[in-house]
Structures are given as C-alpha cells and as structure tokens.
Design an enzyme around this catalytic site. Sequence first.
Site: not given
Ligand code: GUN
Length: 284
Positions: A53, A97, A120
Amino acid sequence: MQAKIIDGKALAAAVKQEAAAQVEALKAQGVTPCLAVVLVGEDPASQVYVRGKINDCAQCGIESRSIRLPETTTQEELLAHVKALAEDSAVHGILVQLPLPAQINEKAVIDAIPPEKDVDGFSPVNVGRMQIGEPCYLPCTPAGCIRMIESTGTDISGKQAVVIGRSNIVGKPAALLLLAKNATVTICHSKTKNLQEICASADILVAAVGREGFVTGDMVKPGAVVIDVGINRGADGKLHGDVDFAAASEKAAWITPVPGGVGPMTRAMLMLNTVEAARRASGN
Ligand code: GUN
C-alpha cells in the site's frame, strides 16, 4: 473452453494511472493527498500488504504515513493514534490494517475513524450509505471485483451472481454491489445446502472463503466469470486462491489468477478512495 485471464496487475496499473492523474490535478490546487497506514504487530502477511500500500502511494504521488506499533499495544494507545490522525487535517485517509491483536476491539477502532477518512469503507456510516446507494467510500476488495468483472465486457445486469462467503469486508459488500448492478444475487456460506448446484448456476462466481481449492471444477458453470478473492499460503509455501484454478479454467470464460488478480486491484481501489477523500476535504 480455456478461460481468459483477468489480469489484475494490468488493470491495477491503469487504475493507479487514473489516481495519479487526479493527484496531479489536486497538487496543482495545493492539495497533496495523504494516507496514514497503521500496522499493529508483526503479522507477516499484514506487513507485506502494508508495504504494498505504501509503494502504491508513492507510485501515485500520494503522501503516506506509516505508523508501526508493537504487538503489545493497548486499545487506548491505538485509539489515541487514530484520534490524532483523525484530527490532523493533512491526513485524508486512515487505514488500520486488520486483523488486530486479540486485546484490541476491532469495532471500537473502526468506529474511531471518521467516516470521511474511512478509505477502507468499513465504518458503519459508509456501510449504511453503500446499502442505500448514497455516495460513500466503497470497500476496496469488492469494488475491485466489480471493476474486474466489468473489464471483461460482461453486463452484470440480469446475471445470476453467486458470492461464497459472508464477511463484512468482502462477501456481504460484494453481494450488495452486484445487486446494485442488477444481478440476481445468492450468498453462500458454511451452512448452505446444495452448494455445488448453486455455484454451478452462477454466471458470475465470487469466491471469498479463505480455503485453498474450495471451488472445484464442478462448481463452475461453462462460460462463467470467476473472481477468486482467496489468498491462502499452501503447503508448498506459495499463494493459492479459493478456486482450483486449473479445473475452473477449463470451464470458465474468464478467471482471476492468484496472485496477480484481486490483490493488486484492491490496493489500486484504495488509491482512488484516498484521492477522493483529499478531493472532498479540499471542498472540490
Ligand atoms: N486486512 C485484509 N484486508 C484488509 C483491508 O482491505 N483493509 C484493512 N484495513 N485490513 C485488511
């Protein structure tokens, strides 16, 4: 029939170019989009995702802030970090995350992210807005799935769509987005009876189960579009999807690979959400 591959990497590159062009336009107005990514603990998969990311941000000209906290972080400590980011007007998007260590209540953390910085799309406000079709941040994985389906030229309207999995992050929102595109949607889960039969009726099959090879060839309708959201580390040490790729490829018209399918698209959609958050914050 041998399925065509939906190339997630190539599609993601195009989406990131789209994001980068929007970043340029915002920068010309004096606004630099900024995403804060919070990672608690040392989960290896999460570390890889977060690194990806941050790299994507750099590629798009988006500023990023990486906040790494130890596994032993308390809920209060994490909430204090989120609050500081919520109040920082230079930060447009906040991503914590998941999963979080056991001592932290995930819901309390998601609730602490202001909806306007919730890139998100996990906050109850954004989930609710999505459900009634109001402008909102769409969750990145399901939004990426829709783009991948549409990239094949498939008209979703009127199609039978089957989603396997009912998580808040993928299954439920994927079903809602397909419904919003006028698909006839079935959600399957661990208690579903006649799973094989239902899946084999799907023109569009989205697998978000989290079990390697769960979708076998006999669950795929000839000519279907198959979207594999699974990322499972196999006994061979490699990444595998939820779909038996070789068997499904012999029946489907289109299929996403793992890796190189949904994963890169998810991150690219996050870039679009971050740019959108910056644009809205700037009042444009
Ligand atoms: N963990 C797995 N997929 C995601 C996601 O799309 N966003 C976040 N914040 N954590 C994750």
